[in-house]
Design a protein around this motif. Structure first.
Motif, PDB file in Angstrom:
ATOM      1  N   UNK A  22       4.484  -0.114   0.863  1.00 18.83           N
ATOM      2  CA  UNK A  22       5.026   0.640  -0.267  1.00 18.83           C
ATOM      3  C   UNK A  22       6.168  -0.171  -0.845  1.00 18.83           C
ATOM      4  N   UNK A  23       6.053  -0.520  -2.123  1.00 14.95           N
ATOM      5  CA  UNK A  23       7.135  -1.223  -2.814  1.00 14.95           C
ATOM      6  C   UNK A  23       8.277  -0.256  -3.077  1.00 14.95           C
ATOM      7  N   UNK A  24       9.492  -0.787  -3.175  1.00 14.32           N
ATOM      8  CA  UNK A  24      10.663   0.035  -3.457  1.00 14.32           C
ATOM      9  C   UNK A  24      10.427   0.923  -4.684  1.00 14.32           C
ATOM     10  N   UNK A  25       9.861   0.334  -5.728  1.00 13.28           N
ATOM     11  CA  UNK A  25       9.624   1.077  -6.973  1.00 13.28           C
ATOM     12  C   UNK A  25       8.590   2.192  -6.802  1.00 13.28           C
ATOM     13  N   UNK A  26       7.734   2.071  -5.774  1.00 11.30           N
ATOM     14  CA  UNK A  26       6.651   3.041  -5.578  1.00 11.30           C
ATOM     15  C   UNK A  26       6.946   4.059  -4.480  1.00 11.30           C
ATOM     16  N   UNK A  27       8.153   4.014  -3.900  1.00 10.66           N
ATOM     17  CA  UNK A  27       8.450   4.897  -2.770  1.00 10.66           C
ATOM     18  C   UNK A  27       8.279   6.371  -3.125  1.00 10.66           C
ATOM     19  N   UNK A  28       8.725   6.749  -4.321  1.00 13.40           N
ATOM     20  CA  UNK A  28       8.668   8.156  -4.702  1.00 13.40           C
ATOM     21  C   UNK A  28       7.230   8.654  -4.826  1.00 13.40           C
ATOM     22  N   UNK A  29       6.349   7.833  -5.382  1.00 13.54           N
ATOM     23  CA  UNK A  29       4.959   8.261  -5.548  1.00 13.54           C
ATOM     24  C   UNK A  29       4.080   7.865  -4.363  1.00 13.54           C
ATOM     25  N   UNK A  30       4.589   6.971  -3.515  1.00 12.07           N
ATOM     26  CA  UNK A  30       3.861   6.598  -2.306  1.00 12.07           C
ATOM     27  C   UNK A  30       2.658   5.692  -2.544  1.00 12.07           C
ATOM     28  N   UNK A  31       2.652   4.995  -3.674  1.00  9.27           N
ATOM     29  CA  UNK A  31       1.543   4.085  -3.996  1.00  9.27           C
ATOM     30  C   UNK A  31       1.559   2.896  -3.034  1.00  9.27           C
ATOM     31  N   UNK A  32       0.379   2.577  -2.487  1.00  4.84           N
ATOM     32  CA  UNK A  32       0.275   1.470  -1.540  1.00  4.84           C
ATOM     33  C   UNK A  32      -0.162   0.195  -2.247  1.00  4.84           C
ATOM     34  N   UNK A  33       0.363  -0.915  -1.779  1.00  9.85           N
ATOM     35  CA  UNK A  33       0.006  -2.234  -2.285  1.00  9.85           C
ATOM     36  C   UNK A  33      -0.519  -3.044  -1.107  1.00  9.85           C
ATOM     37  N   UNK A  34      -1.696  -3.636  -1.243  1.00  9.00           N
ATOM     38  CA  UNK A  34      -2.291  -4.405  -0.156  1.00  9.00           C
ATOM     39  C   UNK A  34      -1.939  -5.874  -0.302  1.00  9.00           C
ATOM     40  N   UNK A  35      -1.720  -6.527   0.825  1.00 13.43           N
ATOM     41  CA  UNK A  35      -1.444  -7.948   0.784  1.00 13.43           C
ATOM     42  C   UNK A  35      -1.348  -8.549   2.170  1.00 13.43           C
ATOM     43  N   UNK A  36      -1.071  -9.845   2.200  1.00 15.58           N
ATOM     44  CA  UNK A  36      -0.962 -10.600   3.445  1.00 15.58           C
ATOM     45  C   UNK A  36       0.520 -10.858   3.729  1.00 15.58           C
ATOM     46  N   UNK A  37       0.953 -10.554   4.956  1.00 15.00           N
ATOM     47  CA  UNK A  37       2.357 -10.744   5.342  1.00 15.00           C
ATOM     48  C   UNK A  37       2.712 -12.225   5.336  1.00 15.00           C
ATOM     49  N   UNK A  38       3.816 -12.556   4.663  1.00 13.50           N
ATOM     50  CA  UNK A  38       4.359 -13.915   4.703  1.00 13.50           C
ATOM     51  C   UNK A  38       5.584 -13.965   5.616  1.00 13.50           C
ATOM     52  N   UNK A  39       6.546 -13.065   5.372  1.00 13.21           N
ATOM     53  CA  UNK A  39       7.789 -13.026   6.169  1.00 13.21           C
ATOM     54  C   UNK A  39       8.071 -11.601   6.602  1.00 13.21           C
ATOM     55  N   UNK A  40       8.671 -11.469   7.790  1.00 13.31           N
ATOM     56  CA  UNK A  40       9.158 -10.172   8.269  1.00 13.31           C
ATOM     57  C   UNK A  40      10.653 -10.120   7.975  1.00 13.31           C
TER      58      UNK A  40
END
Length: 68
Positions: A22-40
């Motif tokens: 969940x991106x910061x901008x999407x926290x309120x609506x809970x929209x998920x974004x899929x991707x590959x982890x680069x850094x923790x």
């Protein structure tokens, strides 16, 4: 040991994993974004809202699901 891969444990997350965040901008609506982890980005072992990561495309958010 029942422990689901919900992205709250840093040990479950490794660079190269396919995750939903969940991106910061999407926290309120809970929209998920899929991707590959680069850094923790979270230093602590666990986080109640999910471990913060940077994806390979540069987006930053908290892991909600680890995709198999």
């Amino acid at each position: 040991m029942s422990h689901n891969k919900d992205g709250k444990n840093r040990n479950d997350i490794k660079p190269g994993l396919n995750v939903n965040i969940v991106l910061k901008a999407d926290q309120r609506i809970g929209k998920l974004t899929q991707g590959i982890v680069k850094d923790i980005l979270t230093n602590s072992g666990t986080h109640p809202h999910g471990i913060k990561v940077r994806l390979e495309d540069g987006q930053v958010g908290r892991v909600k699901e680890i995709l198999e």
